[in-house]
Design an enzyme around this catalytic site. Structure first.
Site, PDB file in Angstrom:
ATOM      1  CG  ASN A 170       2.709  -4.452  -2.879  1.00  0.00           C
ATOM      2  OD1 ASN A 170       4.346  -4.139  -3.085  1.00  0.00           O
ATOM      3  ND2 ASN A 170       2.334  -5.268  -2.276  1.00  0.00           N
ATOM      4  CD  GLU A 171      -1.006   2.484  -1.352  1.00  0.00           C
ATOM      5  OE1 GLU A 171      -1.708   2.489  -2.163  1.00  0.00           O
ATOM      6  OE2 GLU A 171      -1.003   2.298   0.005  1.00  0.00           O
TER       7      GLU A 171
END
Length: 647
Positions: A170-171
């Site tokens: 989850n950037e």
């Protein structure tokens, strides 16, 4: 972190100490101790579920961080009978596309580090599928979520944290309610993975990951982080505002989360970095020096201009009260920093050395510089290297590894073509060389990412690095007899992952130390290099010295200095010797670095800093000098910094 059993006064003190921290944090001395504690908690969960006949549903992570946890779980299975037959696992993520048999796949990682060594039922293992057609990914992700729900949700989710602040993949920009999905990887994430893939260009640009919303549903969340590389992002995640720019900050909103850190990863949290802001301190010399330098930088004032009011208004009233008045503290710290500066890194002959970083005697010292790679000596301490030789010391340099993994394949062909032409110009038969060259060229054309080179190619790469190291050391003024190539066996795997260190590595180092019997040893104390070679080489040297200390008297008079510069620099309060460089000496150092032509322009392993090594070195040396100037000391062109390692 449970504090309810502690006395009220202790709890209040702890609350004050951690008041900048927006979620529970547990700090352990090192990653080994921390990993064992996390594994114990997982084992306790598994056993409690076994007693009630329920499955233990675990969310698992990959990467270097959880390896120690998995090692301990395997040990508990083998030695203490911990069964995993009631365990169901869901992994956080997988690269996309990615075949499960690839060395970089998370299927391979989990099998090698955990699943192949325990009695888990294979049908209970769930890992995102990296082989799907793109049009099938959305349905797979929805089903992944449904499977987790069918098991009643995750009992425990284990997380690491990336340097972008990502959890799972989850950037930055991820939504707090996101579910399992296909994502695009951040450039920094791909750079961090580049070592495993043989270059960033080979790292997939996408991945399938559990979402933050999925992670939030776990009944318990443990995020682990080790090493100073994670310290800055941990500070943001723990003490910063909740922001999509740092997805880990969303965990501040969870009621069931704990960060488990080693001391290095926790180092930038307020209670460790600037403890005077949150509690009364025991003021030793190092902490006073750190605090005064911090105050000077915080206010933009030279040390000698800091006032009593400055101390009182910035959390340092206790220091001023106990050790004041403030001006006396200022004078004391100013003098201590001033005494770190020396133009005589081997000691100044005939001078009073009571306030100098190095001894005056013996006037001509035997100095041994250990360089992990064939260019670390001139990159990190080239100016001091040249200065020691200029001042008449008996200097030796030891290149601990061949550095052969950090040479481009094109250079191999170029040097082979030169060798063939040279042999031909002498009228020699070049057919054997030509045959070897053709084999090399054919191999390189078909070479897969991270594939181990043939022995002939590795040899040529070693020769390239060796010739450059000799050229650099000669330029510094060293005779060939004082240039040593150890080629320590641990490095010679031909891969970015190295062999374990053995007694042979230490024995070779002991032999060289016994040969030189140095009064001074310089070692790389910069442990941020992407391959981890520096810390391995440092440990080999210090272990060799420890063993020699038991039997050889000269070791008692051997001082060990750590240098940095290729990747990071020491913090000002840590520096014990600062060697100033003139503009001309900066140029000489640059020219020595230039001898390492295979590392110029674009090295194979540049790390995060895309500047050339000589540019990095000059900037860091100038920044150190500028820091001394801002503190109110002399304004030098550049400085190389050192910290003494003590037995």
């Amino acid at each position: 972190m449970q504090n309810v059993a502690l006395p009220i006064k202790t709890r209040l003190n702890l609350l004050e100490e951690t008041r900048f921290e927006k979620l529970p944090v547990s700090v352990y001395p090192n990653k080994d101790v921390a990993s064992v504690q996390v594994a114990k908690r997982i084992a306790a969960l598994i056993r409690s579920k076994q007693e009630t006949g329920e499955p233990a549903v675990l969310g698992l992570a990959t990467g270097a961080t959880p390896v120690g946890v998995y090692e301990e779980l395997v040990r508990l299975h083998r030695e203490e009978g911990l069964s995993f037959r009631n365990v169901v696992t869901f992994n956080l993520d997988e690269y996309f596309p990615m075949p499960p048999t690839a060395p970089q796949s998370y299927v391979t990682f989990m099998n090698e580090n955990l699943f192949d060594h325990i009695d888990i039922q294979r049908e209970n293992i769930h890992i995102p599928d990296g082989t799907l057609a793109v049009e099938d990914v959305a349905a797979f992700c929805l089903n992944y979520e449904q499977q987790i729900e069918e098991y009643g949700g995750l009992d425990l989710q284990v997380l690491g944290i990336g340097r972008t602040g990502h959890v799972g993949f989850n950037e930055p920009g991820s939504a707090p309610n996101s579910g399992t999905r296909l994502v695009t990887l951040d450039d920094l994430t791909r750079r961090d993975a580049s070592r495993d893939f043989g270059g960033k260009e080979n790292v997939p640009t996408k991945a399938i990951t559990m979402g933050i919303g999925t992670i939030f549903k776990a009944r318990e969340i443990i995020l682990m982080a080790w090493s100073g590389k994670k310290a800055s992002i941990i500070k943001k995640a723990v003490e910063g505002d909740v922001s999509g720019e740092v997805p880990a900050t969303y965990l501040q909103l969870a009621d069931n989360v704990e960060f488990v850190l080693d001391e290095d990863a926790a180092a930038e949290l307020t209670r460790f970095d600037t403890p005077w802001l949150v509690k009364d301190c025991v003021w030793d010399e190092l902490l006073i020096k750190k605090a005064v330098i911090w105050l000077s930088n915080e206010l933009g004032k030279p040390i000698l201009k800091l006032t009593e009011e400055d101390y009182n208004n910035n959390g340092m009233a206790q220091l001023a009260t106990e050790r004041g008045p403030a001006y006396n503290i200022n004078i004391h710290i100013f003098n201590k920093i001033q005494h770190t500066i020396t133009g005589w890194p081997g000691g100044k002959p005939g001078a009073d050395d009571s306030q100098r970083p190095e001894r005056a005697l013996p006037e001509k010292k035997r100095t041994l510089i250990f360089s992990p790679h064939p260019d670390d000596d001139v990159i990190s301490m080239g100016g001091t290297f040249i200065r020691l030789i200029d001042q008449g010391h008996d200097v030796h340099v030891a290149y601990q590894t061949s550095g052969n993994t950090a040479v481009w394949d094109d250079d191999v062909l170029r040097y082979m073509e030169f060798a063939i032409d040279f042999e031909g110009s002498l009228g020699k038969d070049t057919r054997q060389l030509q045959s070897i060259y053709e084999d090399m060229r054919g191999f390189i054309q078909q070479k897969q990412p991270n594939q181990t080179d043939t022995q002939e190619i590795r040899n040529v790469k070693s020769f390239i690095r060796k010739s450059e190291a000799i050229a650099g050391a000669r330029y510094a003024g060293l005779p060939d007899s004082h240039i040593h190539f150890q080629a320590l066996p641990f490095y010679e795997s031909g891969k970015t992952s190295k062999y374990p260190v053995t007694d042979r590595d230490i024995e070779l180092t002991i032999e060289l130390l016994q040969q030189v019997k140095p009064h001074q040893v310089f070692v790389a104390g910069d442990f941020a290099d992407p391959n981890g070679t520096h810390i391995v080489c440092f440990n080999i040297v210090t272990e060799a010295l420890r063993r020699l200390q038991q039997t050889e008297a000269w070791v008692q008079d051997c001082w060990v200095w750590m240098y940095r510069g290729a990747w990071h620099e020491f913090k000002p309060y840590e520096i014990e010797m600062a060697v100033p460089l003139s503009p001309q000496e900066v140029i000489r150092k640059r020219n020595a670095i230039f001898k390492h032509q295979s590392q110029k322009d674009s090295p194979v392993f540049p790390g995060d800093d895309l500047r050339e090594f000589w540019v990095r070195a000059e900037h860091r040396n100038r920044e150190t000098a500028q820091q001394y100037d801002k503190l109110g000391l002399a304004n030098y062109e550049a400085m190389e910094a050192f910290v003494r390692w003590r037995f």
